[in-house]
Design a protein around this motif. Sequence first.
Motif, PDB file in Angstrom:
ATOM      1  N   CYS A   1      42.488  56.197  42.915  1.00 22.33           N
ATOM      2  CA  CYS A   1      42.264  56.355  44.352  1.00 22.33           C
ATOM      3  C   CYS A   1      43.572  56.204  45.126  1.00 22.33           C
ATOM      4  O   CYS A   1      43.641  56.479  46.312  1.00 22.33           O
ATOM      5  CB  CYS A   1      41.199  55.394  44.855  1.00 22.33           C
ATOM      6  SG  CYS A   1      41.787  53.746  45.271  1.00 22.33           S
TER       7      CYS A   1
ATOM      8  N   LYS B   1      45.349  53.466  45.757  1.00 26.48           N
ATOM      9  CA  LYS B   1      45.560  52.279  46.591  1.00 26.48           C
ATOM     10  C   LYS B   1      46.602  51.333  46.002  1.00 26.48           C
ATOM     11  O   LYS B   1      47.302  50.652  46.743  1.00 26.48           O
ATOM     12  CB  LYS B   1      44.227  51.556  46.777  1.00 26.48           C
ATOM     13  CG  LYS B   1      44.203  50.693  48.010  1.00 26.48           C
ATOM     14  CD  LYS B   1      42.772  50.482  48.445  1.00 26.48           C
ATOM     15  CE  LYS B   1      42.693  49.726  49.737  1.00 26.48           C
ATOM     16  NZ  LYS B   1      41.356  49.716  50.288  1.00 26.48           N
ATOM     17  N   CYS B   2      46.675  51.238  44.674  1.00 30.95           N
ATOM     18  CA  CYS B   2      47.679  50.297  44.142  1.00 30.95           C
ATOM     19  C   CYS B   2      48.646  50.959  43.173  1.00 30.95           C
ATOM     20  O   CYS B   2      48.301  51.901  42.459  1.00 30.95           O
ATOM     21  CB  CYS B   2      47.035  49.040  43.571  1.00 30.95           C
ATOM     22  SG  CYS B   2      45.624  49.293  42.523  1.00 30.95           S
TER      23      CYS B   2
ATOM     24  N   CYS C   1      48.355  51.604  39.067  1.00 28.46           N
ATOM     25  CA  CYS C   1      47.418  52.666  38.705  1.00 28.46           C
ATOM     26  C   CYS C   1      47.949  54.026  39.161  1.00 28.46           C
ATOM     27  O   CYS C   1      47.955  54.983  38.399  1.00 28.46           O
ATOM     28  CB  CYS C   1      46.065  52.340  39.323  1.00 28.46           C
ATOM     29  SG  CYS C   1      44.809  53.605  39.190  1.00 28.46           S
TER      30      CYS C   1
ATOM     31  N   CYS D   1      41.178  47.409  40.902  1.00 24.16           N
ATOM     32  CA  CYS D   1      39.857  47.627  40.299  1.00 24.16           C
ATOM     33  C   CYS D   1      39.995  47.980  38.830  1.00 24.16           C
ATOM     34  O   CYS D   1      41.100  48.139  38.306  1.00 24.16           O
ATOM     35  CB  CYS D   1      39.060  48.687  41.067  1.00 24.16           C
ATOM     36  SG  CYS D   1      39.340  50.373  40.517  1.00 24.16           S
TER      37      CYS D   1
END
Length: 512
Positions: free
Chosen positions: A434, A436-437, A440, A480
């Motif tokens: 996604c 966000k971090c 990842c 996540c």
Amino acid sequence: MTRRLFVPRDAGARAVGADRVAAALEAEARRLGQAVEIVRTGSRGLFWLEPMIEVETPAGRIAFGPVTPRDVPELMAADFSAGHRLHLGRPEGLPFLKRQTRITFARCGIVDPLSLADYRSHGGWRGLERAKSLGAAKTIEEVTGSGLRGRGGAGFPTGVKWKTVADTVADRKYIVCNADEGDSGTYADRMIMEGDPFLLIEGMAIAGFAVGATRGYVYIRSEYPDAVRTMERAIALAEADGLLGPDAKFDIEVRVGAGAYVCGEETSLLDSLEGRRGQVRAKPPLPAHKGLFGKPTVVNNAISLATAPAILADGADAYAALGFGRSRGTMPIQLAGNVRYAGLFEAPFGLSLGELVEEIGGGTRSGRPIRAVQAGGPLGAYFPRRLFDTPYDYEAYAELDGLIGHGGLVVFDDTVDMAHQARFALEFCALESCGKCTPCRLGSVRGMETMDRIIRGERRDANLALIEDLCQTLKFGSLCALGGFTPYPVMSAIKHFPEDFDRPRLAAAAAD
Ligand SMILES: Cc1cc2nc3c(=O)[nH]c(=O)nc-3n(C[C@H](O)[C@H](O)[C@H](O)COP(=O)(O)O)c2cc1C
Ligand code: SF4
């Protein structure tokens, strides 16, 4: 006499011609002047036999399969006799079904999924009725006592989740059914939605009653158009019958997601449901406290919810009596990939991995030896043959740095290249992140590049050390489990199949 024929309308059966078989049966009956009633059912989950049709006889239903439209005239001329080459006998007698304990999938493939009368006559609504007679608190106690753990992946106790939502004070609460089903080789959610949609509706109504929610959403990916249609029709039928809507104090809406893997993650799913791009939210707050539109929300997998009616109908003890260790009840295990008998096998936890893929799955479809099994979706570990004794159990798999996940087992024969599978896991993470971090979003891309160097034989040891370091960062630095679990497939491939990460050197040594 009208002959009743049962033909599945499950997407899996339709993909291999079930609609054409149904049409051929009707046309042939018309030509012969015979009266037939064709009932479209869900699938029994024996996908290598689809389209598997069944004929009602005085001795019960008899199965034939796999049937093509060309087989139909011959089948009807033979009057579906036992001597026909496609004759399979009583479906319940087939070894694949006989060995199962069907609780959640008990009606699947038997009933017309859109017949409320069928649903009720096969025990439907008993769970909801008992829940209402017990009251909300005791309903939650039953679910807790059954030992049911979330079937979506994390295995969190469903009763504990429901109690948290029930105990949170708010003017509105929601039930969200996670039917995103993004894991590789999984189709249990789809099968239940297409084969027994009222079961999911009943499960959601029980959850709503238990926690005090009046509205539910079913989040389905757009790749499941048949499931979307069936759920929408089933909801409309239940509304027309007063089982949903104002009188029932609970209603349900279907929402279709575009099909990003991360939208199966519960907080990302909530973003998507609210109309935004699906991005993972930091926890806390938990969705149970602050979920959809900021209200306390139960987010449960479709199978978790679809299991609640049986638990309430037959009691927590009956469900808890099945299983292994802390993994109670049954699990719909989905056999896929290079496997001879691909299908859904519902059984209590505890079967060994070898039993599942070699005995029940019948080994590989290619006939070559099994080399690896990936359990638990794209973020699950690859298991080699020497771990085939491992019992199917959340804790046993976690101990081996693996996952049960949503119950998918993907089988590979000895032609698989595990270095490419490890690269594929990193590529999957890069594509589905996604964003966000950083570990990842960027680490997965650097991981792919490093894996490419290993595959080419460049500075193997240094690059493997780099991959390991990167996996540690992904595991501990990700928000996540998409980033956090990508190390499972990567590191299990390196650990159990080290020779595949040294192919160029081994090939050079062999040539000398
Ligand atoms: C990247 C990612 C993808 C997920 N995909 C799914 C999914 O497709 N279906 C699902 O039920 N849970 C999925 N989950 C787990 C959900 O976040 C959540 O734990 C689950 O829906 C809770 O329901 P349960 O307790 O009934 O399992 C995913 C988690 C992650 C991290
Ligand atoms: S780990 Fe990946 S998918 Fe999960 S929040 Fe971070 S960037 Fe998003």
